[in-house]
Write an enzyme that holds these catalytic residues in place. Structure first.
Site, PDB file in Angstrom:
ATOM      1  CG  ASP A  65     -72.553 119.631 -16.911  1.00  0.00           C
ATOM      2  OD1 ASP A  65     -71.615 120.324 -16.489  1.00  0.00           O
ATOM      3  OD2 ASP A  65     -73.418 120.058 -17.707  1.00  0.00           O
ATOM      4  CD  GLU A 275     -72.348 126.108 -12.602  1.00  0.00           C
ATOM      5  OE1 GLU A 275     -73.411 126.552 -13.040  1.00  0.00           O
ATOM      6  OE2 GLU A 275     -71.300 126.081 -13.289  1.00  0.00           O
TER       7      GLU A 275
HETATM    8  O1  FUB Z   1     -73.784 122.345 -18.695  1.00  0.00           O
HETATM    9  C1  FUB Z   1     -74.498 123.501 -18.402  1.00  0.00           C
HETATM   10  C2  FUB Z   1     -74.124 124.037 -17.052  1.00  0.00           C
HETATM   11  O2  FUB Z   1     -72.749 124.352 -17.024  1.00  0.00           O
HETATM   12  C3  FUB Z   1     -74.286 123.057 -15.914  1.00  0.00           C
HETATM   13  O3  FUB Z   1     -75.618 122.897 -15.490  1.00  0.00           O
HETATM   14  C4  FUB Z   1     -73.386 123.661 -14.926  1.00  0.00           C
HETATM   15  O4  FUB Z   1     -73.099 122.850 -13.827  1.00  0.00           O
HETATM   16  C5  FUB Z   1     -72.189 123.997 -15.771  1.00  0.00           C
HETATM   17  O5  FUB Z   1     -71.352 122.888 -15.950  1.00  0.00           O
END
Ligand code: FUB
Length: 372
Positions: A65, A275
């Site tokens: 991320d 997301e």
């Molecule tokens: O790293 C945990 C979660 O997985 C992140 O918040 C999302 O964007 C995905 O990458």
């Protein structure tokens, strides 16, 4: 279908188918400095016969991320710090059980990568329960701000903020989460007029669907998503107050529209927001990019205002190895770069490694699609 229980290699199948202080505005609008970038950091990497577009930036710890920024001419990466905790994989993403943040820096895209150690630990966040997920950072008035999603003691994701005089921390967390914050994946963007906005949200394990009524709903999450023919949930956003510690306005949903001008439907999982939002500005246009989650694409949409609406334009990157895909975009020395992650080092979806590669702009300002 689970958020996180899918096989770790959807990518390969899909591939065969298919300002001195704020880095995500174009250099025509903010100053950027530093040494000229070469291309070796974007050189292909090969593991076990598989070819990758770029190599992991560091191998000593697992990172994911990556939110990258250029502060005072230097590149800083604010990633998640993935660890092995033995938590079984489940629908909530409990196996992403991260406990702290490490900040990485490099003088140039090909420079040596420095891991600055623990910048913030979950035990030092008074309100936090578990799972420190994807953070972001900003700089204003001599202070660096680290924005981070973590579940509170009731297991509800909130977004916290911590401050430091150094871009690499250590950061001190505020005693409470940002009032009105929800879900995951904060992305903080400072516009050329100095106003700063936070984009946030992620469905499924990120809990965005639990907020549909305006209040957190703890009942069965599968009942909370819109039906496939209903309008998809959009990311949320709010302008930050000048203190950078609170929202200056109520949180609102942003609209992402197809080329036909209609909002995407919840069942359109190759286009709808899942997301990992990111905002940057180029030639006066606002580029909102995000992950489509269960179809593992990084895509982008453009608009005329930081509030949107944003119209879908295309795919930034095809699926990586690993279930999740999450990115950031910066300009450095006149070139544009995509920071992203995959699972080259571990082949485990919860133990990821960050990478960077150059983006190629098309004449209209859009991007050519990358194959990771
Ligand atoms: O790293 C945990 C979660 O997985 C992140 O918040 C999302 O964007 C995905 O990458």
């Amino acid at each position: 279908m689970s958020h996180f229980l899918k096989p770790a290699l959807p990518a390969l199948a899909a591939l065969s188918l298919l300002n001195a202080c704020q880095s995500n505005t174009s250099s025509s609008e903010t100053a950027a400095s530093g040494t000229a970038a070469d291309t070796s950091a974007t050189a292909a990497s090969a593991t076990g016969g598989q070819k990758f577009l770029a190599k992991p930036l560091i191998k000593e710890i697992y990172t994911a991320d990556p939110s990258a920024h250029v502060f005072n001419g230097k590149i800083y990466i604010y990633p998640s710090h993935d660890i092995e905790t033995g938590m079984p994989e489940n629908d909530n993403g409990d196996h992403f059980a991260m406990r702290d943040y490490h900040i990485l820096s490099m003088d140039s895209i090909n420079g040596k990568v420095t891991d600055h150690g623990v910048a913030l630990d979950v035990k030092d966040v008074p309100w936090a329960g578990r799972q420190m997920w994807a953070p972001d950072a900003a700089f204003k008035n001599g202070t660096y701000y680290l924005y981070f999603p973590v579940k509170d003691k009731q297991d509800i994701f909130r977004i916290g903020v911590a401050t430091s005089k150094s871009p690499t921390g250590p950061f001190k967390a505020e005693p409470k989460p940002i009032e009105g914050s929800l879900s995951i994946d904060p992305a903080v963007f400072t516009d050329t007029d100095g106003k700063t906005y936070m984009y946030m949200g992620g469905i499924w394990g990120g809990q965005l669907q639990r907020w549909r009524s305006g209040k957190y709903d703890a009942s069965d999450p599968k009942m909370q998503e819109p039906g496939p023919k209903e309008k998809a949930l959009g990311p949320k956003m709010a302008r930050l107050s000048s203190d950078m510690l609170s929202f200056a306005e109520p949180v609102k949903e942003i609209q992402i529209l197809g080329q036909d001008g209609k909002p995407f439907l919840s069942g359109d999982n190759t286009h709808r927001f899942f997301e990992g939002g990111w905002m940057h500005k180029y030639n006066g246009k606002y580029y909102f990019s995000y992950s489509t989650g269960d179809t593992h694409l990084l895509v982008y949409a453009t608009g005329d205002s930081p509030y949107g609406p944003f119209t879908y334009q295309g795919v930034l990157m095809n699926p990586v190895q690993g279930w999740t895909t999450h990115h950031s975009i910066i300009e450095k020395d006149g070139k544009w770069y995509l920071f992203y992650h995959d699972t080259e080092l571990s082949n485990k979806t919860w133990l990821r490694n960050v990478k960077v590669t150059e983006l190629k702009r098309k004449p209209d300002g859009g991007f050519e699609t990358l194959n990771p």
